[in-house]
Design a protein around this motif. Structure first.
Motif, PDB file in Angstrom:
ATOM      1  N   SER A 116       0.880  -1.150   0.000  1.00  0.00           N
ATOM      2  CA  SER A 116       0.000   0.000   0.000  1.00  0.00           C
ATOM      3  C   SER A 116       0.926   1.211   0.000  1.00  0.00           C
ATOM      4  O   SER A 116       2.109   1.070  -0.321  1.00  0.00           O
ATOM      5  N   CYS A 145      -5.598   4.488  -2.393  1.00  0.00           N
ATOM      6  CA  CYS A 145      -5.030   3.593  -1.385  1.00  0.00           C
ATOM      7  C   CYS A 145      -6.118   2.909  -0.566  1.00  0.00           C
ATOM      8  O   CYS A 145      -6.009   1.721  -0.216  1.00  0.00           O
ATOM      9  N   ARG A 166       2.298   0.065   4.115  1.00  0.00           N
ATOM     10  CA  ARG A 166       2.156   1.424   3.567  1.00  0.00           C
ATOM     11  C   ARG A 166       3.544   2.035   3.385  1.00  0.00           C
ATOM     12  O   ARG A 166       4.181   2.442   4.351  1.00  0.00           O
TER      13      ARG A 166
END
Length: 303
Positions: A116, A145, A166
């Motif tokens: 991500s 996202c 992330r």
């Protein structure tokens, strides 16, 4: 028995580095590819075609873990409506294909790990330190996202542990973020973009891949994790550090924001904005960064 890790995006910058790390740590690797490739002793290639919604099911059925890295580059082309659609679908379609194979064959995995991005916190500059609980931003990057991560819940609904990494700016030797930046700096033409005050949350490729390795080895990891170094690196600091490593001081004027907006269009927000991002959660899982000093990380990448 050797565990197999299936990679999407395995032929890209991160995928190639991660493949080597996985093999070095005793895993076998399978890679989904759009082109025909010859298998090696450690890597098996399987065909897939997102445009035709095709995937060789054996790739999924033989996997113990899946790491999903595939996705069109965010800053490769201007953000037309068509490009935005491609950016989103190149991230969600692979998850849908893999989910369909798992569901159809009642197949389970030890874990599904998806890339991500810290873009989930939005394209704006502030002193805020974003954590995994920071609300999702209501802009293109944030929405993309969010949809990307929401797609992963389909896998989770099958009873499979899911982890979302992330990621910030990835620093690696002649690849990724630095690939386009270094030629100008090497020739002495490095400069600062916009105000230079925008934060640039970064991570060295070695640390990022180590986080993916930990994600499949650590049974306790679950949910979203930021993969960035928390420091005060801004565009100006990074630019000046790079110039210093090449033995000169920046002499060119800053590139005005309006120029970048003309050249890049809406995509300019990706280089003109940035927040700080916390790495506390992944550290609390016992992860230790090898590269937390910007100068040392950059020096490693250009040596």
């Amino acid at each position: 028995m050797t565990k197999n890790v299936l990679l999407t995006g395995g032929t890209g910058f991160i995928g190639k580095y991660l493949t080597k790390m996985l093999i070095d740590n005793g895993f076998s690797v399978s890679v989904l590819s759009r082109s025909n490739r010859n298998n090696t002793d450690s890597v098996t290639y399987y065909k897939w075609d997102l445009d035709r919604n095709y995937i060789d099911e054996k790739a999924v059925l033989n996997a113990d873990f899946v790491i999903h890295l595939a996705g069109e580059g965010i800053v490769e082309k201007r953000w037309t409506a068509k490009r935005k659609k491609a950016i989103l679908e190149s991230r969600t379609k692979p998850i849908d294909l893999i989910h369909s194979v798992l569901q159809k064959n009642n197949k389970s995995l030890n874990a599904f790990v998806s890339a991500s991005a810290i873009g989930i916190y939005g394209a704006e500059t502030s002193d805020e330190i974003c954590t995994e609980s920071t609300p999702v931003a209501n802009d293109f990057l944030g929405t993309t996202c969010q949809i990307w991560e929401d797609a992963v819940t389909k896998i989770e609904s099958l009873g499979i542990k899911t982890i979302k990494i992330r990621t910030g700016i990835v620093l690696g030797r002649n690849e990724g973020f630095l690939k386009k930046l270094l030629p100008g700096f090497k020739m002495g033409f490095g400069t600062i973009l916009g105000s230079g005050n925008q934060f640039l949350p970064w991570i060295h490729i070695e640390d990022l891949c180590a986080i993916y390795l930990k994600a499949i080895e650590d049974e306790q990891m679950k949910g979203a994790y930021n993969a960035t170094v928390l420091d005060n690196t801004t565009n100006e600091i990074l630019s000046k550090t790079l110039a210093n490593l090449f033995k000169y001081s920046i002499w060119l004027p800053k590139v005005p924001a309006f120029v970048l907006k003309i050249v890049l269009g809406e995509m300019s927000i990706a280089v003109l904005t940035g927040k700080r991002v916390s790495s506390e959660k992944i550290k609390n899982e016992g992860f230790k960064f090898q590269f937390e000093d910007l100068e040392r990380a950059l020096s490693n990448c250009i040596s």
